[in-house]
Design an enzyme around this catalytic site. Sequence first.
Site, PDB file in Angstrom:
ATOM      1  N   GLY A  82       0.845  -1.137   0.142  1.00 34.92           N
ATOM      2  CA  GLY A  82      -0.062  -0.077  -0.090  1.00 34.92           C
ATOM      3  C   GLY A  82       1.023   1.072   0.044  1.00 34.92           C
ATOM      4  O   GLY A  82       2.046   1.218   0.433  1.00 34.92           O
ATOM      5  N   GLY A 123       0.540   5.696   0.496  1.00 33.70           N
ATOM      6  CA  GLY A 123      -0.170   6.744   0.620  1.00 33.70           C
ATOM      7  C   GLY A 123       0.850   8.077   0.503  1.00 33.70           C
ATOM      8  O   GLY A 123       1.969   8.123   0.041  1.00 33.70           O
ATOM      9  N   ALA A 124       0.360   9.321   1.046  1.00 34.23           N
ATOM     10  CA  ALA A 124       1.111  10.475   0.880  1.00 34.23           C
ATOM     11  C   ALA A 124       2.217  10.606   1.647  1.00 34.23           C
ATOM     12  O   ALA A 124       3.075  11.210   1.237  1.00 34.23           O
ATOM     13  CB  ALA A 124      -0.002  11.836   1.169  1.00 34.23           C
ATOM     14  N   VAL A 171       3.785   0.661   2.443  1.00 35.69           N
ATOM     15  CA  VAL A 171       3.948  -0.225   3.169  1.00 35.69           C
ATOM     16  C   VAL A 171       4.330  -1.570   2.147  1.00 35.69           C
ATOM     17  O   VAL A 171       3.863  -1.697   1.060  1.00 35.69           O
ATOM     18  CB  VAL A 171       2.449  -0.491   3.820  1.00 35.69           C
ATOM     19  N   ASP A 195      -9.433   8.032   9.939  1.00 30.72           N
ATOM     20  CA  ASP A 195      -9.511   7.551   8.447  1.00 30.72           C
ATOM     21  C   ASP A 195     -10.202   6.105   8.321  1.00 30.72           C
ATOM     22  O   ASP A 195      -9.466   5.093   7.864  1.00 30.72           O
ATOM     23  CB  ASP A 195      -7.998   7.669   8.163  1.00 30.72           C
TER      24      ASP A 195
END
Length: 728
Positions: free
Chosen positions: A50, A52-53, A57, A169
């Site tokens: 994964g 994100g910003a 991961v 989130d």
Amino acid sequence: MTTSPESSGGATQSHKPACPTAEMGRWPASWEQEMQSTVNYLWHTDDLLGQGATASVYKARNKKSGELVAVKVFNTASYLRPREVQVREFEVLRKLNHQNIIKLFAVEEMGGSRQKVLVMEYCASGSLMSVLEGPENAFGLPEDEFLVVLRCVVAGMNHLRENGIVHRDIKPGNIMRLVGEEGQSIYKLTDFGAARELDDDEKFVSVYGTEEYLHPDMYERAVLRKPQQKAFGVAVDLWSIGVTLYHAATGSLPFVPFGGPRRNKEIMYRITTEKPAGAIAGTQRLENGPLEWSYTLPVTCQLSMGLQSQLVPILANILEVEQAKCWGFDQFFAETSDILQRVVVHVFSLPQAVVHHVYIHAHNTIAIFLEAVYKQTNVAPQHQEYLFEGHLCVLEPSLSAQHIAHTTASSPLTLFSMVSETPKGLAFRDPALDIPKFVPKVDLQADYNTAKGVLGAGYQALRLAQALLAGQELMLRGLHWFVFSNMAGVTEIQELKRAAELRSKLRTVSEAGLAEVLSRCSRNITETKMTLSNLSSELMKNRDQVHEDRSIQQIQCCLDKMYLIYKQFKKSRMRPGLGYNEEQIHKLDKVNFSHLAKRLLQVFQEERVQKYQASLVTHGKRMRVVHETRNHLRLVGCSVAACNTEAQGAQESLSKILDWLSHQLLQDRTKGAQASPPPTAPYPSPALKDLVLHMQELCKEMKVLASDLQDNNRVIEGLSRVPSAPDI
């Protein structure tokens, strides 16, 4: 607004196999440049789970044990945040310890860069989002799996609130799935990059989250960029949970503008803020069209009406934009715990030809269960009769619901109503209405999306076909049991012939009238028994036909072939383009996929839907026959009751005569005197001793008759002694 990684505890298995030379301590030169490590863990950058910003991961391994873990590696942008924000996720995870929260094993640093790395539990089965993206779950999770999600999310969120933490989130991508030792799903909350400590009465002003799951107040500032000074509380998590649960139950988001949530953000905001009280979804079907509101879950949802009736009020009260009207966590936990503590009783309603899931507490009385059945079936408690596995099931209202037999969807309580009605059967939406069409040209992404949509509709058709076939089986089996119970009553009524024979010996004035009644009853019994016997034979023949049905196997075969093509489309979409030969194969695959889908729908319609609808019509006719038969038996029961009364009167008369004759015989023996004859003797002039013996024998027979008639009357009126029906 920050967008957190799709998962921080792991998602799917690595797409790239481990290098065979790794076990020997050597890696190819090209791989060494892509390898990253900390003191104890090692991973390859291709094993991305994964992103994100602020972090990525990866799937990693312990250098010594080989244990699989997930590592969250923070990028340069993450270090531009205040230090307090940087260390918040470490601190939050160290504070938490719960089976439904992803575990933090260690915090380490990468080599010379000294970048922080979170070492966490690895979930090989991906996220809830990856589960929902599977074509088989295009219309939401099965009921059992949804309840597992609900249980795990509620337990995890309860642990967060006990520790004063707001997640900020919550979404399917941040709920990881782990398969337990017994094959059961375990879901865990993950990605605490936006989490912070916050008590119930505290507020915060920073904005985090993913826009489809974002509370409207946060959406207004973060997505629409409108200046507003609102502060937010812990209830923002409740909104995100509501959207997530709706998504899990239906396979779709609850609030969808025309073209999708990210195409027209102003309409998205309007839908969430203008939603009427009690509505749980809003959709704009046409561009610039009106907003349509839903107060129930769609008919394509796999959840039973029993569960939906419990879940919908919860969704309505946490998907509430006004803070004053929205539930708090205490009420949310109370209401969801109430659902999770209930047990389900499966009830197949013969009048409706539908399986119902009745959710009750084990400590409830059976009276509460009967009322719950009434709400779902509209069969009043006084009209409800039950069989379970062929046995009469007498439900005493004052007893605990724990006395109800353990049921399953394939082995439910069978409900019969004393009031006749036309069976409606299972309500469903035709999967053909949800099948998209391929575009003529080769568009790898569009072709993949279309194949996924068609395959999702195909899986829905398979589930419906299985439900329709199971419904036919339950109709036939349930009716057979009730027919058999009526036949048992008919057999006992045949004992009435003995009454006619015995009454003929009495030569009473009422002999002719009673004999006529009993003769008429005997004819009715014979006709009823023949009707039930014919019906039983029909049911056995039809049930054999259902067992021989192969439509499910045909649909499954089509799905298996379609799934192989879908997998190829899924793989091809990642490529920039196809060569000439590959493109020709791709076009042929599209044609074959469409033919398979057409064949699947043809089998579904012709072999399942049409046969099911025909069986409903036949079931309605048979139900009317059963009701008429039961009414005939009740009329015979009234006649038996009258016969019973007259037989008892005859018995009393015989007893009086017998007493008088015995007294006279005694006088003859002791005094030798001639007794005067009785005023009305039923038998003329045999020896008095022989007459007494005859009357004694007759009296005994009358006692047996009276007893038999009482038993028969009880059987006919209540059908209270129903033996187990044999399997057919």
